[in-house]
Design a protein around this motif. Structure first.
Motif, mmCIF file in Angstrom:
data_model
loop_
_atom_site.group_PDB
_atom_site.id
_atom_site.type_symbol
_atom_site.label_atom_id
_atom_site.label_comp_id
_atom_site.label_asym_id
_atom_site.label_seq_id
_atom_site.Cartn_x
_atom_site.Cartn_y
_atom_site.Cartn_z
ATOM 1 N N ALA A 229 0.859 -1.180 0.000
ATOM 2 C CA ALA A 229 0.000 0.000 0.000
ATOM 3 C C ALA A 229 0.893 1.227 0.000
ATOM 4 O O ALA A 229 2.063 1.173 0.413
ATOM 5 C CB ALA A 229 -0.943 0.005 1.207
ATOM 6 N N ALA A 230 0.344 2.345 -0.460
ATOM 7 C CA ALA A 230 1.130 3.572 -0.570
ATOM 8 C C ALA A 230 0.548 4.650 0.328
ATOM 9 O O ALA A 230 -0.641 4.634 0.668
ATOM 10 C CB ALA A 230 1.163 4.055 -2.023
ATOM 11 N N GLY A 231 1.421 5.592 0.691
ATOM 12 C CA GLY A 231 0.968 6.740 1.468
ATOM 13 C C GLY A 231 0.514 6.360 2.864
ATOM 14 O O GLY A 231 1.105 5.510 3.539
ATOM 15 N N GLN A 232 -0.580 6.964 3.304
ATOM 16 C CA GLN A 232 -1.078 6.733 4.653
ATOM 17 C C GLN A 232 -1.577 5.307 4.854
ATOM 18 O O GLN A 232 -1.670 4.826 5.980
ATOM 19 C CB GLN A 232 -2.205 7.719 4.967
ATOM 20 N N LEU A 233 -1.893 4.623 3.769
ATOM 21 C CA LEU A 233 -2.405 3.255 3.881
ATOM 22 C C LEU A 233 -1.291 2.233 4.077
ATOM 23 O O LEU A 233 -1.568 1.059 4.307
ATOM 24 C CB LEU A 233 -3.214 2.892 2.630
ATOM 25 N N ALA A 234 -0.019 2.657 3.992
ATOM 26 C CA ALA A 234 1.102 1.726 4.117
ATOM 27 C C ALA A 234 1.146 1.074 5.495
ATOM 28 O O ALA A 234 1.719 -0.009 5.663
ATOM 29 C CB ALA A 234 2.426 2.442 3.847
ATOM 30 N N THR A 235 0.542 1.693 6.507
ATOM 31 C CA THR A 235 0.546 1.120 7.860
ATOM 32 C C THR A 235 -0.278 -0.160 7.944
ATOM 33 O O THR A 235 -0.172 -0.895 8.921
ATOM 34 C CB THR A 235 0.009 2.144 8.876
ATOM 35 N N TYR A 236 -1.103 -0.429 6.923
ATOM 36 C CA TYR A 236 -1.961 -1.622 6.952
ATOM 37 C C TYR A 236 -1.310 -2.831 6.293
ATOM 38 O O TYR A 236 -1.936 -3.894 6.210
ATOM 39 C CB TYR A 236 -3.294 -1.327 6.251
ATOM 40 N N ILE A 237 -0.070 -2.702 5.817
ATOM 41 C CA ILE A 237 0.598 -3.818 5.152
ATOM 42 C C ILE A 237 0.724 -4.993 6.122
ATOM 43 O O ILE A 237 1.168 -4.852 7.256
ATOM 44 C CB ILE A 237 1.987 -3.393 4.637
ATOM 45 N N GLY A 238 0.326 -6.182 5.664
ATOM 46 C CA GLY A 238 0.350 -7.381 6.490
ATOM 47 C C GLY A 238 -0.917 -7.610 7.283
ATOM 48 O O GLY A 238 -1.086 -8.669 7.892
ATOM 49 N N GLN A 239 -1.829 -6.612 7.276
ATOM 50 C CA GLN A 239 -3.058 -6.720 8.046
ATOM 51 C C GLN A 239 -4.204 -7.261 7.178
ATOM 52 O O GLN A 239 -4.163 -7.158 5.957
ATOM 53 C CB GLN A 239 -3.451 -5.345 8.607
ATOM 54 N N PRO A 240 -5.239 -7.818 7.801
ATOM 55 C CA PRO A 240 -6.419 -8.225 7.026
ATOM 56 C C PRO A 240 -7.030 -7.028 6.302
ATOM 57 O O PRO A 240 -7.073 -5.915 6.850
ATOM 58 C CB PRO A 240 -7.367 -8.774 8.096
ATOM 59 N N LEU A 241 -7.492 -7.244 5.087
ATOM 60 C CA LEU A 241 -8.054 -6.156 4.289
ATOM 61 C C LEU A 241 -9.238 -5.500 4.999
ATOM 62 O O LEU A 241 -9.418 -4.281 4.916
ATOM 63 C CB LEU A 241 -8.480 -6.684 2.917
ATOM 64 N N ASP A 242 -10.043 -6.286 5.699
ATOM 65 C CA ASP A 242 -11.244 -5.739 6.343
ATOM 66 C C ASP A 242 -10.917 -4.722 7.434
ATOM 67 O O ASP A 242 -11.795 -3.981 7.875
ATOM 68 C CB ASP A 242 -12.084 -6.878 6.932
ATOM 69 N N GLN A 243 -9.655 -4.673 7.879
ATOM 70 C CA GLN A 243 -9.271 -3.682 8.880
ATOM 71 C C GLN A 243 -8.930 -2.334 8.267
ATOM 72 O O GLN A 243 -8.713 -1.359 8.990
ATOM 73 C CB GLN A 243 -8.085 -4.194 9.698
ATOM 74 N N LEU A 244 -8.881 -2.284 6.937
ATOM 75 C CA LEU A 244 -8.554 -1.037 6.248
ATOM 76 C C LEU A 244 -9.659 -0.008 6.482
ATOM 77 O O LEU A 244 -10.841 -0.299 6.309
ATOM 78 C CB LEU A 244 -8.398 -1.303 4.749
ATOM 79 N N ALA A 245 -9.252 1.196 6.866
ATOM 80 C CA ALA A 245 -10.220 2.249 7.183
ATOM 81 C C ALA A 245 -10.701 2.969 5.925
ATOM 82 O O ALA A 245 -10.831 4.200 5.907
ATOM 83 C CB ALA A 245 -9.604 3.241 8.164
ATOM 84 N N GLU A 246 -10.957 2.221 4.867
ATOM 85 C CA GLU A 246 -11.433 2.773 3.593
ATOM 86 C C GLU A 246 -12.506 1.818 3.061
ATOM 87 O O GLU A 246 -12.202 0.917 2.279
ATOM 88 C CB GLU A 246 -10.294 2.909 2.590
ATOM 89 N N PRO A 247 -13.763 1.994 3.462
ATOM 90 C CA PRO A 247 -14.814 1.053 3.044
ATOM 91 C C PRO A 247 -14.919 0.890 1.538
ATOM 92 O O PRO A 247 -15.201 -0.206 1.043
ATOM 93 C CB PRO A 247 -16.088 1.667 3.630
ATOM 94 N N GLU A 248 -14.703 1.985 0.784
ATOM 95 C CA GLU A 248 -14.815 1.899 -0.668
ATOM 96 C C GLU A 248 -13.768 0.950 -1.239
ATOM 97 O O GLU A 248 -14.059 0.132 -2.122
ATOM 98 C CB GLU A 248 -14.656 3.291 -1.291
ATOM 99 N N ILE A 249 -12.535 1.029 -0.722
ATOM 100 C CA ILE A 249 -11.466 0.153 -1.203
ATOM 101 C C ILE A 249 -11.765 -1.297 -0.853
ATOM 102 O O ILE A 249 -11.641 -2.197 -1.692
ATOM 103 C CB ILE A 249 -10.108 0.584 -0.601
ATOM 104 N N VAL A 250 -12.164 -1.541 0.397
ATOM 105 C CA VAL A 250 -12.467 -2.911 0.839
ATOM 106 C C VAL A 250 -13.579 -3.514 -0.008
ATOM 107 O O VAL A 250 -13.470 -4.647 -0.496
ATOM 108 C CB VAL A 250 -12.862 -2.901 2.331
ATOM 109 N N SER A 251 -14.652 -2.744 -0.218
ATOM 110 C CA SER A 251 -15.782 -3.246 -0.984
ATOM 111 C C SER A 251 -15.391 -3.514 -2.439
ATOM 112 O O SER A 251 -15.767 -4.540 -3.009
ATOM 113 C CB SER A 251 -16.928 -2.233 -0.924
ATOM 114 N N ALA A 252 -14.629 -2.588 -3.039
ATOM 115 C CA ALA A 252 -14.255 -2.750 -4.442
ATOM 116 C C ALA A 252 -13.371 -3.972 -4.654
ATOM 117 O O ALA A 252 -13.537 -4.725 -5.618
ATOM 118 C CB ALA A 252 -13.550 -1.490 -4.930
ATOM 119 N N ILE A 253 -12.409 -4.201 -3.743
ATOM 120 C CA ILE A 253 -11.511 -5.358 -3.881
ATOM 121 C C ILE A 253 -12.273 -6.660 -3.667
ATOM 122 O O ILE A 253 -12.097 -7.626 -4.418
ATOM 123 C CB ILE A 253 -10.332 -5.236 -2.909
#
Length: 637
Positions: A229-253
């Motif tokens: 992941a890039a930018g502010q989302l890089a902190t989520y690397i290695g984490q489950p996708l559902d923990q991502l604080a971006e519902p649009e990204i989670v839903s689209a993927i």
């Protein structure tokens, strides 16, 4: 002045940013040193639409100003260019600069001059890479619009071809580069950078997710995890996708993975990557629907990346096998050396290297079974990992662990106390003893050097029965070199036939008769000096040479007994010392029997001398061998 203010106000009423987002504008650069030309052009093109897109006018009043503007903003579709400005050929020089220096071949250049005598049409068209030639007098509103429509159509077609070529070149280069990346995380990061470059988008807001965890093999293979992941989302690397604080990204993927196809939306693009065994998706945020050309490039890129996907996963797996122990999943010796290399070159002087050796681990394997031995190793690795969280831990050999970390965490007293509590291995509660070798990191040492120094310290701890640990010192290194020299010379002289077997007679006190002989291995060198057995025998045992020496001594002793027997002077028994490595060998009884048969010596005349300490290591194997030899008639003393 009021008229000029109206013109400024007029320019401010060009398409608003929102309109430009939904309908990108064509950039038109007007280069002329006459303000009235700029005003007239601005008036004539106000609210003009070409191919359903507005015009965005850029203004330059000299060739020098235009060159700087073009260099900063190369995505200009059309340039309306005057010839005579700061010099009589300033416009023509600018044409050469655009084509030859800036290498902008797509932009359409329309020469617009009020003094055709300075730039004759035929000569200019022939000698300069321009696309049209107009005098200011003939360029009416209608003529201006038709000229621009034709130029922009031409630019659009050329730009699409150039972008396709650029994209295909990038895809070919990217595929080759991505194939060289050894890990899935690096591969995913490379995909993000390449797709951002392909679409000319910032990397912010780009996410790559795969099925299965990149760091936890125990995780569900169907659960989606972020691998890059890039930018502010890089902190989520290695984490489950559902923990991502971006519902649009989670839903689209999730939707892309369910439908197993690319998704193209005005707000984002999701690429579906897959091979026969693996699946992943790349989310790219954008503010517009991709143009047909970009969409085709993205699909080609995704197809190429998908072909790399499985290979990268395979390379990642092979790398894991090469640098990790399959049982404990810790770094193996190769991985530990790489970690030591990084620690040594970091210049961190508060770090220490530790090698931990489990005593008599082979006995546990032989007596309780390899399954219990494996469970013990896992229990030790878990306890070390839990207690030494600031350290890097490795399983470098069957019974040896390696650690590197702060000295406070790897203090010998702390580790001894840590291992003093029994370990649960299956149904067993096993108490272990361990020896340690330590080496301080002084700064800038190669990893191999650090490992050798810790191993030297561990070896000296093993050779000192009352010592549980040792720290590396130059004296230890000097003694190690001496030991290696002695072992090398011993091996050389053994192969050269310089070693000898001396015999010590055993005399009966009753009749002064020789009743037995004790075979003694001796090492005289070329100068006549006889090396003390107390020195070279332990070194031979430590180096593994003792098994060959012991077999040779037994053969020489049996041959001597046969010679004495033929001379009618054979003793009742002949004693031979036996080493621990010999008795631990499963085929030792058969080897003794073959030697006795070869020399025609009765088994009852052979006495093998063993010490009580021999029974400490691997007692099951040793006792089995001794029983087999005694059953054959060999005496055991």
């Amino acid at each position: 002045m009021p008229h000029e203010e109206d013109l400024v106000s007029f320019a401010a009423e060009e398409p608003a940013p929102q309109a430009r987002q939904t309908s990108p504008s064509w950039k038109l650069l007007i280069v002329d040193d006459d303000e009235e030309v700029h005003e007239a052009t601005r008036f004539a093109l106000h609210d003009a639409l070409i191919a359903d897109r507005p015009l965005r006018l850029l203004h330059a009043y000299s060739a020098q100003q235009a060159a700087a503007l073009i260099a900063a903003d190369p995505d200009i579709a059309v340039i309306l260019l005057d010839v005579v400005m700061e010099s009589h050929d300033a416009g023509l020089k600018l044409v050469r600069h655009i084509r030859e220096d800036l290498r902008l071949a797509d932009v359409r250049i329309i020469l617009r001059t009020g003094q055709p005598g300075y730039a004759p049409e035929l000569k200019v068209i022939r000698d300069y890479d321009i696309n049209d030639y107009k005098t200011k007098a003939e360029l009416t509103h209608t003529r201006l619009m038709t000229t621009l429509i034709s130029a922009i159509r031409s630019y659009e077609q050329l730009h699409a071809i150039s972008e396709s070529r650029r994209g295909l070149e990038l895809i070919v280069t990217a595929a080759a580069g991505l194939m060289e990346l050894p890990a899935m995380s690096a591969f995913a990061e490379g995909v993000l950078l390449q797709i951002a470059s392909l679409l000319k988008l910032p990397a912010e807001g780009i996410v790559c997710a795969q099925k299965g965890s990149p760091i936890d093999d125990a995780a569900s293979p169907e659960a989606l995890h972020v691998v890059a992941a890039a930018g502010q989302l890089a902190t989520y690397i290695g984490q489950p996708l559902d923990q991502l604080a971006e519902p649009e990204i989670v839903s689209a993927i999730h939707d892309c993975m369910v439908r197993k196809t690319h998704a193209f939306d005005p707000r984002y693009t999701v690429l579906y990557l897959h091979d026969r065994k693996h699946e992943a998706a790349v989310f790219v945020r954008s503010d517009k629907t991709l143009a047909p050309t970009d969409r085709q490039l993205v699909e080609v890129f995704a197809a190429n990346v998908s072909s790399c996907f499985g290979n990268v996963k395979l390379v990642e797996r092979l790398n894991f096998i090469a640098y990790h122990d399959p049982l404990t999943r810790l770094s193996n010796r190769a991985g530990f050396l790489a970690e030591l290399q990084a620690a040594g070159t970091s210049g961190a002087t508060d770090q220490i290297v530790c090698l931990l050796d489990i005593e008599r681990f082979t006995d546990i394997n032989n007596s309780l079974g390899h399954e219990v031995g494996d469970q013990l190793l896992l229990a030790i690795s878990r306890r070390l990992a839990e207690a030494c969280k600031g350290c890097r831990l490795a399983h470098v050999d069957a019974d040896t662990f390696g650690l590197v970390g702060p000295r406070s965490q790897l203090a010998p007293e702390r580790l001894l106390e840590l291992l003093s509590v029994p370990f649960a291995a299956g149904e067993q509660q096993l108490q272990i003893d361990a020896q340690f070798g330590f080496c301080r990191i002084l700064g800038s040492e190669p990893g191999e050097t650090l490992y050798k120094r810790a191993d030297m310290a561990l070896t000296h701890a093993r050779l000192s029965p009352q010592t549980r640990y040792m720290h590396f010192t130059p004296k230890i290194e000097k003694r190690t070199h001496w030991r290696l020299d002695v072992i090398r010379n011993l091996r050389r002289d053994f192969l050269a036939g310089r070693l000898a077997v001396w015999y010590q007679p055993q005399i009966s006190l009753q009749d002064d008769q020789v009743v037995g002989l004790e075979s003694l291995l001796r090492w005289p060198d070329t100068s006549g000096f006889v090396h003390p057995p107390a020195v070279f025998i332990p070194l031979a045992e430590d180096s593994g040479l003792i098994a060959d020496l012991g077999a040779w001594v037994l053969d020489q002793a049996c041959a001597t007994f046969q010679w004495l027997q033929q001379a009618g002077r054979s003793p009742r028994r002949l004693a031979v010392n036996v080493s621990m490595p010999q008795l631990r060998a499963p085929d030792f009884p058969q080897s003794v029997k073959r030697t006795l048969a070869k020399q025609a010596m009765p088994a009852s005349a052979l006495e093998l001398e063993v010490t009580e300490s021999i029974l400490v290591g691997e007692p099951v194997v040793v006792l089995r061998n001794l029983h087999a030899l005694r059953s054959h008639g060999v005496l055991i003393a």
